[in-house]
Design a protein around this motif. Structure first.
Motif, PDB file in Angstrom:
ATOM      1  N   LEU A 205      32.549   7.882  12.360  1.00 19.21           N
ATOM      2  CA  LEU A 205      34.169   8.561  12.257  1.00 19.21           C
ATOM      3  C   LEU A 205      34.214   9.905  11.716  1.00 19.21           C
ATOM      4  CD1 LEU A 205      35.060   5.820  13.153  1.00 19.21           C
ATOM      5  CD2 LEU A 205      36.816   5.972  11.628  1.00 19.21           C
ATOM      6  N   GLY A 206      32.938  10.425  11.033  1.00 15.07           N
ATOM      7  CA  GLY A 206      33.190  11.791  10.665  1.00 15.07           C
ATOM      8  C   GLY A 206      34.077  11.746   9.291  1.00 15.07           C
ATOM      9  N   LEU A 207      34.250  10.960   8.461  1.00 18.21           N
ATOM     10  CA  LEU A 207      35.085  10.901   7.524  1.00 18.21           C
ATOM     11  C   LEU A 207      34.333  11.048   6.065  1.00 18.21           C
ATOM     12  CD1 LEU A 207      37.344   7.951   8.236  1.00 18.21           C
ATOM     13  CD2 LEU A 207      38.034  10.282   8.443  1.00 18.21           C
TER      14      LEU A 207
ATOM     15  N   ASP B 258      40.184   2.626  14.884  1.00 19.04           N
ATOM     16  CA  ASP B 258      40.542   4.024  15.362  1.00 19.04           C
ATOM     17  C   ASP B 258      41.374   4.902  14.535  1.00 19.04           C
ATOM     18  OD1 ASP B 258      40.851   6.288  16.838  1.00 19.04           O
ATOM     19  OD2 ASP B 258      41.971   5.601  18.267  1.00 19.04           O
ATOM     20  N   TYR B 259      40.872   5.212  13.097  1.00 21.80           N
ATOM     21  CA  TYR B 259      41.507   6.095  12.164  1.00 21.80           C
ATOM     22  C   TYR B 259      42.880   5.257  11.836  1.00 21.80           C
ATOM     23  CZ  TYR B 259      38.070   9.372  13.519  1.00 21.80           C
ATOM     24  OH  TYR B 259      37.135  10.250  13.677  1.00 21.80           O
TER      25      TYR B 259
ATOM     26  N   ARG C  60      51.856   8.469   8.701  1.00 18.08           N
ATOM     27  CA  ARG C  60      51.570   8.963  10.054  1.00 18.08           C
ATOM     28  C   ARG C  60      50.898  10.263  10.006  1.00 18.08           C
ATOM     29  NH1 ARG C  60      56.239   8.822  14.110  1.00 18.08           N
ATOM     30  NH2 ARG C  60      56.957  10.499  12.873  1.00 18.08           N
TER      31      ARG C  60
ATOM     32  N   PRO D 100      47.006  12.612   9.905  1.00 18.16           N
ATOM     33  CA  PRO D 100      45.528  12.309  10.127  1.00 18.16           C
ATOM     34  C   PRO D 100      44.869  11.433   8.803  1.00 18.16           C
ATOM     35  CG  PRO D 100      45.988  14.438  10.477  1.00 18.16           C
ATOM     36  CD  PRO D 100      47.164  13.802  10.009  1.00 18.16           C
TER      37      PRO D 100
ATOM     38  N   GLU E 162      42.442  11.385   6.788  1.00 18.98           N
ATOM     39  CA  GLU E 162      42.095  12.205   5.555  1.00 18.98           C
ATOM     40  C   GLU E 162      43.461  12.316   4.627  1.00 18.98           C
ATOM     41  OE1 GLU E 162      39.077  15.358   5.819  1.00 18.98           O
ATOM     42  OE2 GLU E 162      38.511  14.432   7.818  1.00 18.98           O
ATOM     43  N   ASP E 163      44.326  12.778   5.280  1.00 21.36           N
ATOM     44  CA  ASP E 163      45.513  13.228   4.664  1.00 21.36           C
ATOM     45  C   ASP E 163      46.512  12.039   4.518  1.00 21.36           C
ATOM     46  OD1 ASP E 163      44.434  15.599   5.183  1.00 21.36           O
ATOM     47  OD2 ASP E 163      45.559  16.167   7.151  1.00 21.36           O
TER      48      ASP E 163
ATOM     49  N   LEU F 112      52.170  16.950  12.053  1.00 23.43           N
ATOM     50  CA  LEU F 112      51.516  16.920  13.176  1.00 23.43           C
ATOM     51  C   LEU F 112      51.922  16.316  14.129  1.00 23.43           C
ATOM     52  CD1 LEU F 112      48.735  17.784  14.823  1.00 23.43           C
ATOM     53  CD2 LEU F 112      47.913  15.511  13.607  1.00 23.43           C
ATOM     54  N   ILE F 113      52.528  15.188  13.637  1.00 23.37           N
ATOM     55  CA  ILE F 113      53.426  14.333  14.840  1.00 23.37           C
ATOM     56  C   ILE F 113      54.576  14.913  15.349  1.00 23.37           C
ATOM     57  CG2 ILE F 113      54.474  12.298  15.064  1.00 23.37           C
ATOM     58  CD1 ILE F 113      51.637  11.555  14.548  1.00 23.37           C
TER      59      ILE F 113
ATOM     60  N   HIS G   7      41.553  20.530  15.333  1.00 22.95           N
ATOM     61  CA  HIS G   7      41.946  20.143  13.986  1.00 22.95           C
ATOM     62  C   HIS G   7      40.978  20.030  13.072  1.00 22.95           C
ATOM     63  CE1 HIS G   7      44.753  18.000  10.972  1.00 22.95           C
ATOM     64  NE2 HIS G   7      45.635  18.597  11.783  1.00 22.95           N
TER      65      HIS G   7
ATOM     66  N   ALA H 143      40.792  17.944  10.536  1.00 20.14           N
ATOM     67  CA  ALA H 143      40.966  16.534   9.977  1.00 20.14           C
ATOM     68  C   ALA H 143      40.211  15.581  11.170  1.00 20.14           C
ATOM     69  CB  ALA H 143      41.966  15.995   9.581  1.00 20.14           C
ATOM     70  N   SER H 144      39.293  14.823  10.772  1.00 22.72           N
ATOM     71  CA  SER H 144      38.648  13.930  11.737  1.00 22.72           C
ATOM     72  C   SER H 144      39.501  12.864  12.297  1.00 22.72           C
ATOM     73  CB  SER H 144      37.522  13.168  11.155  1.00 22.72           C
ATOM     74  OG  SER H 144      36.539  14.015  10.548  1.00 22.72           O
ATOM     75  N   GLY H 145      39.771  12.794  13.367  1.00 26.42           N
ATOM     76  CA  GLY H 145      40.515  11.471  13.961  1.00 26.42           C
ATOM     77  C   GLY H 145      42.105  12.250  14.249  1.00 26.42           C
ATOM     78  N   ALA H 146      42.414  13.522  13.865  1.00 21.41           N
ATOM     79  CA  ALA H 146      43.796  14.168  14.103  1.00 21.41           C
ATOM     80  C   ALA H 146      44.196  14.072  15.647  1.00 21.41           C
ATOM     81  CB  ALA H 146      43.752  15.305  13.667  1.00 21.41           C
TER      82      ALA H 146
ATOM     83  N   ASN I 183      42.841  12.177  17.937  1.00 22.24           N
ATOM     84  CA  ASN I 183      43.035  10.554  18.440  1.00 22.24           C
ATOM     85  C   ASN I 183      44.691  10.460  18.026  1.00 22.24           C
ATOM     86  OD1 ASN I 183      40.309  10.953  17.936  1.00 22.24           O
ATOM     87  ND2 ASN I 183      39.989   8.894  18.165  1.00 22.24           N
ATOM     88  N   LEU I 184      44.999  10.696  16.959  1.00 24.91           N
ATOM     89  CA  LEU I 184      46.411  10.350  16.310  1.00 24.91           C
ATOM     90  C   LEU I 184      47.350  10.976  17.119  1.00 24.91           C
ATOM     91  CD1 LEU I 184      48.270   9.225  14.242  1.00 24.91           C
ATOM     92  CD2 LEU I 184      48.174  11.354  12.968  1.00 24.91           C
TER      93      LEU I 184
ATOM     94  N   GLN J  18      47.752   9.460  20.937  1.00 27.82           N
ATOM     95  CA  GLN J  18      48.714   8.320  21.008  1.00 27.82           C
ATOM     96  C   GLN J  18      50.395   8.603  20.859  1.00 27.82           C
ATOM     97  OE1 GLN J  18      47.903   6.582  17.260  1.00 27.82           O
ATOM     98  NE2 GLN J  18      45.631   6.186  17.715  1.00 27.82           N
TER      99      GLN J  18
ATOM    100  N   ASP K  82      37.455  17.746  16.091  1.00 21.87           N
ATOM    101  CA  ASP K  82      38.311  17.437  15.099  1.00 21.87           C
ATOM    102  C   ASP K  82      37.488  17.204  13.851  1.00 21.87           C
ATOM    103  OD1 ASP K  82      37.102  15.191  16.568  1.00 21.87           O
ATOM    104  OD2 ASP K  82      38.476  13.862  15.611  1.00 21.87           O
TER     105      ASP K  82
END
Lengths: 429, 315
Positions: A207-209, A277-278, A322, A324, A326-327, B89-90, B108, B110-113, B115-116, B119, B130
């Motif tokens: 996941l790259g976290l 998925d995060y 809501r 990312p 990490e944040d 971001l949303i 972005h 942040a990892s996964g941003a 993907n978020l 959605q 990301d």
């Protein structure tokens, strides 16, 4: 809270005695206290008594949830004493042991008195507050532990913040220990875990976290146990989440140190793969662990090495989740899901109901010196009646908490609270 | 058409999709080299790029790809606009979604941003990097470069060297080359190798000589100085001494091995400047050329998967 003169007979119950037996029976409650316990056949109701037919469901001491975050002061939009109390009552939690990691933190007698007053005004269940161990939870100077204890603090903790300065923690332990006050600490090596939001390993790498090795917990536990040995003070480690920390804890226990430990229901029932998925509702501090760690900690709960199970109820609004991964803010609400989630461990055969109940009521009561949490004559009649088998699908929007951040949204669960009583007064069902 | 609605990473991209993208990109390369007029195909479509991290080459590459296909391209520089005003971001995504673009390219920190974000929007989303998670179009352009130079994309020995831990390029390349049955070696200081990476089917070493032995492809990564919170390596000169690619270290690889780098390069840190410019070994400029072609292919295939102007999708 007690109602003098009032008598209630609970009959046809399956009684669960924390750490003891389990079987059919009934309870007589008078003046808000447990007046009598009958195993097997229950005598007739005394004249004028209210009768609660338990229909064979489980009747046990109400849950004492050690480590509940309420948004007062500072974040009432996330949770108030009223909404937290309602969620607790609905979840079979009859005592909330509240955390001091509020805005501002509860680190003065004045702040503590505010919390106690608010709780008394609006919470349907008991509230026993903890206070910060260090001023501002900054880990530099201890709080007024004596004044805070006199004002009603049942324990001292900086919640999920590690007291980095070993000398500060040592002095706080000595000072608190001398007056018999309980210190609760979060064991973690703070530099290794800085900035991490996942547990090191293949999953976090994929996941790259930013991740922390599980060893960081063992390191923190090692330091804290050494301090407990050095100072002779009572110390409770708030949540153990890794297998590597367990042998150290076992050795400390065997050596007779006054050390106890807790576990968090989410780390007992979920693992890092649930993050998927995060999914930020699965973000916790410390992060969810590998399945092998989860299973080892469940084993330690069953063996009695871990004493307490809590929800670590942490309300977060939609905005703080809501984001990312990490944040996003860590933590989940848990007051209302603690019971059905814990029953997963019972249904899976990992724990018996009496063992689970030792961790949910009797042990936290003993640690904090509270009279409730026991199935004994003369104990406060704080009770929960539940059907351990009733299946349901959880909808997070049905929760009583103001915040709906649960990782169990749409999860299939078993176990529903049918009624909760505080000092003999029905607060739910 | 692709089997996926968005390009979020190589992990979720089946091998057939990878090959479809490379085949179409190959045609764009040939047309481009012949000096053929821009092919078009996305006239009337809109492409928005949102970069929450500074970028020059990736952004320019997407922009050019969109323009060559005839799309309207709008670049939004997110470091300077609404983020500074505190918009989340949303919210940014929802605002953008209301403008109904067809394609959205996002980078972005942040990892996964990404993907978020995907959605929350109806358009096709392309991950332009990301955090340390994935950078799929970089892996695709690397794959195209390798295939053109080596004539195949299987049974090659590929050495990926340097800062693996902070690199989304490394992750996407490992996934892509692994899906197509190649032998992958990761070479770098152990402090920059992430835990559990072996589970992705790679070999790991901290010895350049061993890692480069008989390699067909040597892929250098940029030392991500801006991501380093310190203490991963003792100094840049020691890093260059042990892991910087020079002619001597490259001599361990196969004589026809190619040298790649995703750019931007730190000359004298991870790669010798002369070697980077050696047209007989280095394909770094070609990678840039392939980048535009691959991004054209990705945009085109994702756009084809959408009915015109509608938010239709399969998930």
């Amino acid at each position: 809270m007690t109602e003098p003169g009032r008598t209630i007979l609970f009959r046809d119950a399956r009684l669960v005695e924390p750490g003891g037996r389990e079987g059919p029976g009934g309870l007589l409650v008078r003046d808000g206290l447990i007046a009598d316990i009958a195993w097997g056949a229950v005598p007739d109701a005394p004249e004028g008594a209210e009768v609660v037919d338990c229909a064979g469901h489980v009747l046990a001491p109400g849950i004492i949830d050690l480590g509940v975050k309420v948004g007062e002061p500072g974040e009432r939009h996330k949770e108030s004493f009223r909404t937290a109390g309602l969620a607790a009552a609905a979840g079979g939690v009859t005592t909330m042991i509240t955390r001091p990691d509020t805005l501002p933190p509860i680190d003065t007698p004045e702040a503590l008195e505010f919390a106690i007053r608010r709780a008394r005004e609006v919470s349907p269940v008991r509230v026993q507050p903890m206070a910060a161990l260090t001023k501002g939870r900054e880990g530099r100077e201890m709080t007024e532990i004596g004044l805070l204890r006199d004002a009603g603090a049942v324990a001292f903790t900086d919640a999920d913040r590690v007291v980095r300065d070993t000398r500060v923690l040592a002095r706080a332990l000595v000072y608190a220990g001398a007056m018999g006050a309980l210190v609760i600490h979060h064991a973690q090596e703070p530099m290794l875990s800085a900035g991490a939001c996942a547990t090191s390993g293949a999953f976090a790498t994929r996941l790259g976290l930013p991740a922390v090795p599980p060893m960081a917990e063992r390191m923190g536990v090692a330091r804290d146990l050494a301090l407990a040995e050095m100072t002779g003070a009572r110390l409770h480690l708030d949540r153990i989440t890794t297998a590597g920390a367990l042998p150290l804890l076992a050795r400390a226990r065997a050596a007779g140190l006054a050390v106890t430990a807790g576990a968090d229901i989410h780390h007992l029932t979920l693992n890092e793969l649930d993050i998927g998925d995060y999914r930020t509702f699965f973000k916790f501090t410390p992060p969810l662990r590998a399945e092998s760690d989860r299973a080892a900690v469940v084993g330690a709960v069953a063996d009695g090495l871990i004493d307490v199970i809590g929800s670590f109820h942490t309300p977060q609004d939609e905005e703080s989740k809501r984001l990312p991964y990490e944040d996003a803010a860590p933590g989940a609400v848990g007051l209302q899901t603690l019971l059905p989630a814990a029953l997963r461990l019972v249904h899976a055969g990992a724990l018996t109901l009496p063992r689970l109940w030792a961790c949910l009521s009797a042990n936290p009561a003993r640690l904090l010196g509270l009279p409730q949490g026991r199935l004994a004559r003369g104990a406060p009649a704080d009770l929960v009646l539940f059907d351990p088998d009733l299946p349901f699908v959880l909808n997070r929007h049905d929760l009583m908490s103001k915040s709906k951040n649960t990782p169990f949204d749409l999860a299939r669960m078993q176990g529903r609270v049918l009624g909760s009583w505080v000092a003999g007064r029905r607060v739910w069902g | 058409m692709l089997s996926v609605r968005h390009l979020l990473g190589i992990e979720s991209l089946p091998p057939d999709d990878i090959l479809a993208i490379l085949d179409l990109a190959e045609r764009h390369v040939e047309l481009g080299r012949r000096g053929a007029p821009a092919p078009g195909g996305l006239e009337g479509r809109s492409l928005v790029t949102m970069f929450f991290e500074p970028s020059t080459r990736t952004r320019a590459s997407f922009e050019l790809a969109g323009q060559r296909l005839g799309a309207h391209v709008l670049n939004m520089s997110m470091t300077s606009s609404s983020l500074k005003k505190g918009e989340s971001l949303i919210d940014t995504a929802l605002t953008l979604n209301a403008m109904r673009p067809d394609l959205l390219v996002v980078r972005h920190p942040a990892s996964g941003a990404v993907n978020l974000l995907a959605q929350k929007v109806d358009c096709a989303v392309i991950n332009a990097g990301d955090g340390r998670h994935e950078h799929p179009t970089q892996a695709l352009l690397d794959a195209l470069t390798i295939r053109r130079r080596k004539g195949r994309l299987q049974r090659l020995t590929v050495a990926i060297c340097g800062d693996i831990a902070h690199s989304r390029v490394a992750r996407s390349n490992i996934l892509l080359l692994g899906k197509l049955d190649n032998r992958i070696r990761l070479v770098g200081p152990r402090t920059l190798i992430p835990a559990g990476i072996e589970t992705l089917g790679v070999e790991v070493t901290d010895d350049m000589a061993r890692g480069l032995e008989d390699a067909d492809v040597v892929m250098m990564l940029r030392l991500q100085r801006e991501r380093m919170d310190g203490g991963f390596i003792p100094s840049e000169r020691e890093y260059y001494h042990r892991f910087g690619l020079d002619a001597a270290k490259l001599a361990r690889a196969r004589p026809d091995a190619i040298v790649m780098h995703p750019g931007p390069m730190n000359r004298g840190v991870e790669i010798d400047g002369t070697l980077a410019d050696d047209i007989n070994r280095s394909v770094i400029q070609e990678q840039v050329e392939m980048g535009v072609a691959v991004r054209m292919a990705v945009l085109e295939l994702l756009a084809r998967g959408r009915s015109r102007g509608a938010g239709g999708g399969d998930d």
